[in-house]
Design an enzyme around this catalytic site. Structure first.
Site, PDB file in Angstrom:
ATOM      1  N   CYS A 161       0.908  -1.263  -0.052  1.00  0.00           N
ATOM      2  CA  CYS A 161       0.089  -0.204   0.793  1.00  0.00           C
ATOM      3  C   CYS A 161       0.877   1.459   0.247  1.00  0.00           C
ATOM      4  CB  CYS A 161      -1.334   0.511   1.447  1.00  0.00           C
ATOM      5  SG  CYS A 161      -2.100   1.190   1.625  1.00  0.00           S
ATOM      6  N   CYS A 196      -0.656   4.099   2.004  1.00  0.00           N
ATOM      7  CA  CYS A 196      -0.615   4.038   3.816  1.00  0.00           C
ATOM      8  C   CYS A 196       1.247   4.232   4.054  1.00  0.00           C
ATOM      9  CB  CYS A 196      -0.676   2.821   4.116  1.00  0.00           C
ATOM     10  SG  CYS A 196      -2.399   1.752   3.613  1.00  0.00           S
ATOM     11  N   ASP A 197       2.411   3.409   3.000  1.00  0.00           N
ATOM     12  CA  ASP A 197       3.203   3.461   4.059  1.00  0.00           C
ATOM     13  C   ASP A 197       4.752   4.541   2.852  1.00  0.00           C
ATOM     14  OD1 ASP A 197       2.564   1.796   5.513  1.00  0.00           O
ATOM     15  OD2 ASP A 197       3.211  -0.050   4.026  1.00  0.00           O
TER      16      ASP A 197
END
Ligand code: FAD
Ligand code: NAP
Length: 310
Positions: free
Chosen positions: A136, A139-140
């Site tokens: 992701c 997200c990261d």
């Protein structure tokens, strides 16, 4: 512990774009509707930075679009419940949808559970997950400021997310197993024009290297058989999707890979059980097709319940 019993007309499993639209259509048709979600409403849209192909919005962030959809889905008194559906029990015209603490007894069920990211299944992948291996970018990505990143895959996700990651990374290397991308042309053109993106063609990742954190990958050229090492601190894996259909695996409504088979009305072979969105066997997995499926499934659930009165 005895499970709490909830009697309703329609249960929608999953609150991604397909499930939220199904809940909107079913509740607006005056059906008592419960939408069960094991995570945050929005599904995969929450993990998408920018959406530029959903009608009505020329450009919108994924989480913002998910929020709009959620508000719409809740407008006609549908109930949103937290829960992870384990299985569905068929008892004639009634379906019982089970979570760990509740059982929902419904006349119709709409399965809109989407899909999850396929893993590569190579050494180092599980061991270094969360320590440089990610699925992701939204997200990261932020954790890889000025670092080197590898993206594995050649579809829409890999190419779009590679471009997204260049805002953080010093360099992004896309490793693809063929010499041609699967991604839409507009995404390919953008990636080819991005000076921070490099491509390694005809190559597969054999191992993700590192002890406490990702240090690189070992790759093999599938044409020459030659192996080599590429250094990087992050590896983002986008090699396709696997259906989230565990809860219906015993119902005989999926193909060999687990995708749910439906007709044009989103009906499965089991009367009263419908499916919508990415979890279906279909060609185009997009937000717009998921919402289309959801609308059809919500409407058809209404038609089906009406037919039970005859
Ligand atoms: P999902 O969005 O996957 O939602 C399914 C929901 O069901 C999830 O919230 C999940 O938690 C829930 N669930 C699953 N199992 C259970 C269970 N047992 N019990 C309870 N709840 C459960 N499409 C576009 O049109 N434009 C884009 O720009 C775009 N970008 C993308 C970027 C990436 C990185 C990815 C991976 C996809 C992208 N897509 C894009 C595709 C799009 O996100 C999907 O097609 C769409 O989200 C599918 O919607 P869905 O409702 O079918 O499934
Ligand atoms: P995908 O389209 O299935 O592409 C998967 C990619 O990974 C392919 O290039 C495939 O190679 C490669 N691959 C598969 N298994 C592999 C393995 N074991 N090792 C190495 N490479 C492997 O999946 P996706 O890109 O995640 O897209 C999923 C769906 O979401 C699609 O329907 C897509 O259109 C949609 N989506 C849309 C957008 C958008 O509209 N902006 C963005 C993201 C996703 P081959 O090409 O050789 O098969």
């Amino acid at each position: 512990m005895e499970k709490e019993l909830i009697v309703t007309d329609v249960v929608v499993i999953g609150a991604g774009p397909a499930g939220m639209t199904a809940a909107l259509y079913a509740s607006r048709a005056n059906l008592k509707t419960h939408m069960i979600e094991k995570g945050v409403p929005g599904g995969e849209v929450n993990n998408t930075a920018d959406v530029e192909n959903y009608p009505g919005f020329s450009l919108v962030s994924g989480p913002e679009l998910a929020q709009h959809m959620y508000q719409g889905a809740m407008r006609f008194d549908a109930v949103h419940d937290y829960g992870d559906v384990s299985h569905i029990e068929v008892a004639g015209d009634l379906k019982r949808v089970h979570t760990s603490s509740k059982v929902y007894e419904a006349k119709a069920v709409i399965v809109a559970t989407g899909s999850f990211h396929r893993h590569l299944g190579v050494p180092g992948e599980e061991e270094l997950a969360g320590r440089g291996v990610s699925y992701c970018a939204v997200c990261d990505g932020f954790f890889f400021r000025d670092k080197e990143i590898i993206v594995v895959g050649g579809g829409d996700s890999a190419v779009e997310e590679a471009h997204y990651l260049t805002q953080f990374a010093s360099k992004v290397t896309v490793i693809h197993r063929r010499d041609e991308l699967r991604a839409q042309k507009v995404l390919q053109d953008r990636a080819f024009a991005n000076p921070k993106i490099e491509f390694i063609w005809d190559s597969v990742v054999e191992e993700i290297l590192g002890t406490d954190a990702v240090e690189g990958v070992q790759i093999k050229n599938v044409k020459t058989g030659q192996t080599s090492r590429v250094d990087a601190q992050g590896v983002f894996i986008y090699v396709g999707l696997v259906p989230n259909s565990e809860a219906v695996k015993d119902l005989g409504i999926t193909d060999a890979e687990g995708w749910i088979i439906t007709d044009d009305h989103m009906a499965t072979s089991l009367p009263g059980v419908f499916a919508a969105g990415d979890v279906r066997q279909k060609h185009l997995r997009q937000i717009v097709t998921a919402t289309g499926d959801g609308g059809t499934a919500g409407f058809q659930a209404y038609q089906y319940i009406e037919s039970l009165k005859d």
